[in-house]
Each structure stands twice: as C-alpha cells, then as structure tokens.
Write an enzyme that holds these catalytic residues in place. Structure first.
Site, PDB file in Angstrom:
ATOM      1  N   ASN A 115      84.802 -22.447 108.542  1.00 39.63           N
ATOM      2  CA  ASN A 115      86.039 -21.809 108.992  1.00 39.63           C
ATOM      3  C   ASN A 115      86.808 -21.282 107.783  1.00 39.63           C
ATOM      4  O   ASN A 115      86.208 -20.574 106.973  1.00 39.63           O
ATOM      5  CB  ASN A 115      86.860 -22.702 109.938  1.00 39.63           C
ATOM      6  CG  ASN A 115      87.168 -24.084 109.452  1.00 39.63           C
ATOM      7  OD1 ASN A 115      86.303 -24.944 109.432  1.00 39.63           O
ATOM      8  ND2 ASN A 115      88.422 -24.331 109.076  1.00 39.63           N
ATOM      9  N   ASP A 116      88.063 -21.580 107.605  1.00 37.63           N
ATOM     10  CA  ASP A 116      88.959 -20.861 106.694  1.00 37.63           C
ATOM     11  C   ASP A 116      88.361 -20.563 105.309  1.00 37.63           C
ATOM     12  O   ASP A 116      87.793 -21.448 104.676  1.00 37.63           O
ATOM     13  CB  ASP A 116      90.219 -21.679 106.448  1.00 37.63           C
ATOM     14  CG  ASP A 116      90.894 -22.127 107.733  1.00 37.63           C
ATOM     15  OD1 ASP A 116      90.397 -21.805 108.824  1.00 37.63           O
ATOM     16  OD2 ASP A 116      91.915 -22.817 107.638  1.00 37.63           O
ATOM     17  N   GLN A 132      86.012 -23.743 104.252  1.00 34.37           N
ATOM     18  CA  GLN A 132      85.885 -24.964 105.037  1.00 34.37           C
ATOM     19  C   GLN A 132      84.458 -25.053 105.588  1.00 34.37           C
ATOM     20  O   GLN A 132      83.960 -24.092 106.187  1.00 34.37           O
ATOM     21  CB  GLN A 132      86.885 -24.945 106.183  1.00 34.37           C
ATOM     22  CG  GLN A 132      88.337 -24.998 105.745  1.00 34.37           C
ATOM     23  CD  GLN A 132      88.732 -26.386 105.303  1.00 34.37           C
ATOM     24  OE1 GLN A 132      89.103 -27.216 106.110  1.00 34.37           O
ATOM     25  NE2 GLN A 132      88.658 -26.654 104.015  1.00 34.37           N
ATOM     26  N   PHE A 172      90.823 -30.110 103.410  1.00 36.50           N
ATOM     27  CA  PHE A 172      91.285 -28.962 104.172  1.00 36.50           C
ATOM     28  C   PHE A 172      91.527 -27.775 103.228  1.00 36.50           C
ATOM     29  O   PHE A 172      91.169 -27.795 102.062  1.00 36.50           O
ATOM     30  CB  PHE A 172      92.553 -29.321 104.948  1.00 36.50           C
ATOM     31  CG  PHE A 172      92.286 -29.931 106.306  1.00 36.50           C
ATOM     32  CD1 PHE A 172      91.092 -30.572 106.574  1.00 36.50           C
ATOM     33  CD2 PHE A 172      93.232 -29.882 107.314  1.00 36.50           C
ATOM     34  CE1 PHE A 172      90.826 -31.135 107.821  1.00 36.50           C
ATOM     35  CE2 PHE A 172      92.997 -30.447 108.570  1.00 36.50           C
ATOM     36  CZ  PHE A 172      91.802 -31.068 108.821  1.00 36.50           C
ATOM     37  N   ARG A 239     100.097 -28.677 105.051  1.00 37.31           N
ATOM     38  CA  ARG A 239      98.774 -28.301 104.534  1.00 37.31           C
ATOM     39  C   ARG A 239      98.721 -26.844 104.076  1.00 37.31           C
ATOM     40  O   ARG A 239      99.650 -26.081 104.234  1.00 37.31           O
ATOM     41  CB  ARG A 239      97.697 -28.554 105.590  1.00 37.31           C
ATOM     42  CG  ARG A 239      97.872 -27.806 106.920  1.00 37.31           C
ATOM     43  CD  ARG A 239      96.695 -28.101 107.831  1.00 37.31           C
ATOM     44  NE  ARG A 239      96.837 -27.475 109.147  1.00 37.31           N
ATOM     45  CZ  ARG A 239      97.289 -28.105 110.225  1.00 37.31           C
ATOM     46  NH1 ARG A 239      97.657 -29.382 110.133  1.00 37.31           N
ATOM     47  NH2 ARG A 239      97.385 -27.479 111.387  1.00 37.31           N
ATOM     48  N   ASP A 240      97.549 -26.512 103.504  1.00 41.38           N
ATOM     49  CA  ASP A 240      97.139 -25.149 103.139  1.00 41.38           C
ATOM     50  C   ASP A 240      97.967 -24.549 102.001  1.00 41.38           C
ATOM     51  O   ASP A 240      98.574 -23.481 102.149  1.00 41.38           O
ATOM     52  CB  ASP A 240      97.194 -24.212 104.361  1.00 41.38           C
ATOM     53  CG  ASP A 240      96.537 -24.794 105.595  1.00 41.38           C
ATOM     54  OD1 ASP A 240      95.580 -25.569 105.419  1.00 41.38           O
ATOM     55  OD2 ASP A 240      96.972 -24.476 106.723  1.00 41.38           O
ATOM     56  N   GLU A 287     100.467 -22.291 110.095  1.00 36.49           N
ATOM     57  CA  GLU A 287      99.492 -22.697 109.081  1.00 36.49           C
ATOM     58  C   GLU A 287      98.931 -21.540 108.232  1.00 36.49           C
ATOM     59  O   GLU A 287      99.240 -20.379 108.420  1.00 36.49           O
ATOM     60  CB  GLU A 287      98.367 -23.540 109.689  1.00 36.49           C
ATOM     61  CG  GLU A 287      97.384 -22.833 110.574  1.00 36.49           C
ATOM     62  CD  GLU A 287      96.266 -23.760 111.060  1.00 36.49           C
ATOM     63  OE1 GLU A 287      96.347 -25.002 110.925  1.00 36.49           O
ATOM     64  OE2 GLU A 287      95.292 -23.223 111.624  1.00 36.49           O
TER      65      GLU A 287
END
Length: 516
Positions: A115-116, A132, A172, A239-240, A287
């Site tokens: 993913n990301d 990810q 993450f 996060r992130d 996010e």
C-alpha cells in the site's frame, strides 16, 4: 512447534500459502525476540505442504547464529523453511511465474501486498521507492517497508525489505530526506527516514500507542538502521510523518496526522527536538499528509496541503503555520489512487506517486503504484489549477505509432496486449464535435461536451463543459486518463488485460499514439 536454524546464508525463505488463515510466528535469537509475523499456513496438507511462493527475509546480521522459530504451525511448514543459496533460485522461479500478468511501468511487487508509498527520495541517480509491504501474504498485515529503485521513474527493480516490525509496533508510513545539513552526527550523504511505529497493531506491543521513529542509511538506501529516538505520542494513533527542510525559516518541518480531520505542523532545528506550531482541521481530510511547495507562475511559491484521498487545500506557509481558505479540492476522479507522496532530493521538480488500490485478481501480488506525475500550477481563464503531468521520462522513452495503419472504416482500432506493452492515446476533439466515445473491450468511456460529464462504465464524473484534450494511458489493467491540460486525472481498473481499442475518428481534430 519450534524450529532451530543456524544461519549460514544472507536470506531466510518462508513458505507462503497465500490467502489462508494466518498463525503467529515468533523469531528469537540468543534469548531475545527479534521478529513477529502473521503467516498464512496450509492446514490441509492432503498432497504435501502447498507453497505458492517463498517470502524473502534478509538475515545477514544473524550469520553464524541460531534462530529459533515458534508458532502453531504444522511441522511440514517448519520443514520447508530454507536458508541456502539453492532455495534462492527456486524462490525466483516461483515468484516469476505470474510475471506476464502485471503492469510494465506501474510498480508491483514480485509477491505479497503493498500500500502507501513511503520514504520517496532521489539520491545519486536513483529514485528510491519504499512502501508499505506484507511479504507474507496477498492481504494487509505485518506492515514492513519494502524497497524498489529506478533511474527513470518507469522501470523499477525490487530490493530487499528494509524495515520490519519490532517491540514498538509495525512499521507504518513515513518519509525520507537527504541529510544535507549533517544532522544527528551522521554524514551529509546519509539518508534519513521518519516513520510511524504503530503500537497496538501486533501482539508484541498490543497495549502501546503509535510513536514516530527514525532510521538512517549509510549505503545509499540499500539498508536502514533504526535509531534510538522517538517523538512521543500526541494522539493515540498519530501517524505518517512527512518531513522537509524549509529554507526561508531555516528549520525542518514535519506534518503529521493526529486524529479525525486534524493535522499537526511541527518544527525542529536538529531533527531530534520538535515542537508543534500549528494544529489545523481540514474538511474530510485524513492521514498521509504532505505539505507541498509548487513554483508559481510569477516566480513565487504556491503552497498546498495534501491528504490521503487526494484532497488538497491551497494556502500560504511561513514555516510555522499553514493558512488556507478551507476550500477542499479533489485531485482524482474515482477512489483508486490513495496516499500519494512527493519526492525529496529533487530540487527542480515536484514528483508525486500514489498507491493504487487494485484488488487481487488471482495473482501472487496485490496493489500497485500509480505512475509518477509531475505537479505544477497552471492558470486557465484566470483560475488556479493543479496539473499532474506524465514525467519527462515517459516522453523520452515512448515511440510514436503510425495511426494510418489502424484505420477501419470510421473507427480507429488497435489490438492492445496487456502486460506486453504500454500505450498512450492523445486526442483533441474537433470544436464542433459534441461527444467522444472510447471502447476498451468491456470498458466504455464517453464524454459529452455540453453536459460536461465523463462517464466510465456508467459512473458519471463532472469534469466541465467544452473539454477538448484527452490522454489515455494503458498499462495492463490500469487506465490513466488526463484532460484539460493535465488538470483532470482519473485512474481506473480495466476489466480485461487484452482488448480492442475502438474510437470514432470523425470526432477528433488530432490523434497521436505512443507506445513503450
């Protein structure tokens, strides 16, 4: 069950039975827990242990030591675990078996789930793409950072996985920067990576909150070492972190998702100590934030705050606070692109890469990355727009196709072989044409100039009246559509990998096809 294995080679191979129920596997070395993974296992074993592929884990740091693997796995699973060079070839044979069924220039992993995009950074001629990654299955779990590199943003080579879950949580999303100011006692050539340790996302730290942490690389991004540093929890699941240097105020800036639709802006002079200088609430944004400086038409700067869904907000930024009118803009048609991030280390361009939420189609990988796009600000009829253009590298690598070879009556037709080639069809509608129709096998696109509606397989997207320029880029099952000087972009999944492209010729003033 337990297996002891003395590490003799650089890679440990775990047998994966994709899509099955997972079991917890813990790994210990010299009495210390070093890894925890949820691994799908074959519990039927009617005709021997079923293996879809081998997941690769770099274990060079454990050579000469004994790893102890424990879990409620069948003995046959433990027997299939390998740590030898012979298995390397066998694993490659397995993972390459579905290679023809994948995009060519949209990055996909050999096997597993992605993913990301994370840690996007350019250094020494290489574009680094971290992401990810679950190496152990085709579904979300075990969040690690995978790694791929490219010299041209089109052709990618997957590298060893660089970050794994630990006692602080799973790994993450986050970002990367070049250590050009020589911070943290590291050389200026070092690459620095801020990421979220997601507490409560694995059994190892199930009662912890999320914290921000830091890793670095001294070998050009090939391996990452975690540092003993953390940014304490602000909100439970914050996060992130996206980090960049703000030249005007001479400090590093971090943008961070906090909770709900709230984001924080933090500053640091040394990358160790941070203070929050702004907290803002943005309509429906959530996010994966990015705070992006784009060159303005007058030579100044245009600032834009970005969130995961491709929602963005124009505003101003002074290094401390982001001021915006609060008007939410949407970067994409449809919901396939998500969590885009821009590259660090590229001073003269702003390059963005999103994750494409492609479902699994019976292959050994899930998800893809969108094609990198260059972001810029354009003004049309006095209004400001965000443009997302194909990278210059595409123009350098594509080959024009003679359209006269594809005529068939009033329609242009082309046999598209998904997985073998990438094509782009650029068209400009005649001024007096009222509509456009494009058929790609089972997929149909129409545009009505009067209503301003672009319809994709029956779903309507209002893109405005009298749009005349379009680009359609096909790469396996991925279709990227841009229009209106690249200020409109949509990414869609096709129903067929191979199809006949059909388009009415008399509606167009110009047509051009490019192929790679």
């Amino acid at each position: 069950m337990e297996k002891q294995i003395k590490i003799k080679a650089d890679t440990l191979f775990l047998p994966i039975c994709a899509g099955k129920k997972t079991e917890l596997m813990e790994c210990f070395c010299e009495g210390k827990k070093v890894m925890e993974l949820q691994v799908p296992v074959d519990i039927q074993e009617k005709n021997g242990y079923h293996i879809d592929y081998y997941a690769r884990f770099p274990v060079k740091q454990f050579i000469g030591k004994t790893l102890i693997l424990r879990g409620h796995m069948p003995e046959s699973f433990l027997e299939e675990i390998r740590n030898d060079a012979v298995c390397d070839t066998a694993a490659s044979d397995r993972t390459d078996s579905d290679r023809p069924r994948r995009p060519r220039i949209h990055f996909t992993v050999q096997t597993g789930w992605i993913n990301d995009p994370n840690g996007l950074v350019y250094k020494d001629g290489y574009f680094h793409l971290y992401f990810q990654y679950n190496p152990c299955d085709i579904a979300w779990e075990n969040m690690c950072w995978g790694h791929a590199v490219s010299r041209d943003l089109l052709h990618w080579t997957q590298q060893d996985t660089v970050l794994y879950p630990d006692e602080h949580g799973t790994v993450f999303s986050g970002s990367g920067v070049v250590n050009e100011h020589g911070m943290l006692g590291l050389p200026e050539s070092a690459l620095l990576f801020f990421y979220t340790a997601a507490g409560a996302c694995n059994r190892w730290c199930e009662n912890d909150n999320s914290t921000q942490r830091l890793a670095y690389s001294l070998d050009g991004g090939a391996t990452l070492q975690k540092m003993n540093w953390e940014l304490a929890t602000i909100c439970k699941e914050n996060r992130d972190p996206k980090v960049f240097w703000h030249e005007e105020s001479r400090a590093y800036v971090m943008v961070l998702w906090l909770e709900k639709n709230d984001f924080g802006i933090l500053r640091s002079d040394d990358l160790r100590n941070w203070r929050m200088t702004d907290r803002l609430t943005l309509d429906q944004a959530w996010e994966c934030p990015d705070l992006i400086r784009l060159p303005g038409a007058d030579g100044g700067a245009e600032w834009m705050f970005w969130s995961a869904d491709g929602y963005y907000f124009w505003g101003t930024f002074d290094g401390f606070r982001f001021q915006t009118d609060g008007i939410r803009h949407e970067a994409y048609l449809g919901k396939l692109p998500y969590a885009a991030q821009t590259y660090a280390g590229v001073s003269d361009r702003v390059i963005s890469v999103p994750w494409l939420r492609l479902p699994n189609r019976g292959t050994l990988y899930t998800g893809a990355m969108g094609l990198p796009r260059e972001l810029s600000v354009v003004r049309l009829d006095g209004e400001k727009y965000l443009a997302q253009s194909l990278p210059l590298e595409w123009r350098k690598n594509c080959v024009p196709v003679d359209l006269t070879e594809m005529e068939r009556g009033e329609r242009l037709t082309y046999q598209y072989h998904g997985g073998e080639e990438v094509i782009e069809l650029r068209v400009c509608l005649r001024e007096d044409a009222q509509e456009m129709a494009l058929r790609l096998g089972k997929d149909a696109l129409t545009y009505d100039k009067k209503s301003g509606i672009l319809s994709v397989n029956g779903t309507d997207y209002p893109i405005g009246c009298d749009v005349r320029d379009f680009s359609f880029l096909l790469d396996d099952v991925i279709l990227e559509v841009t229009a209106k000087y690249d200020t409109i972009i949509g990414v869609f999944e096709l129903q067929e990998r191979e199809c006949i492209i059909e388009i009415e010729r008399d509606a167009f003033e110009k047509m051009q096809m490019n192929r790679m």
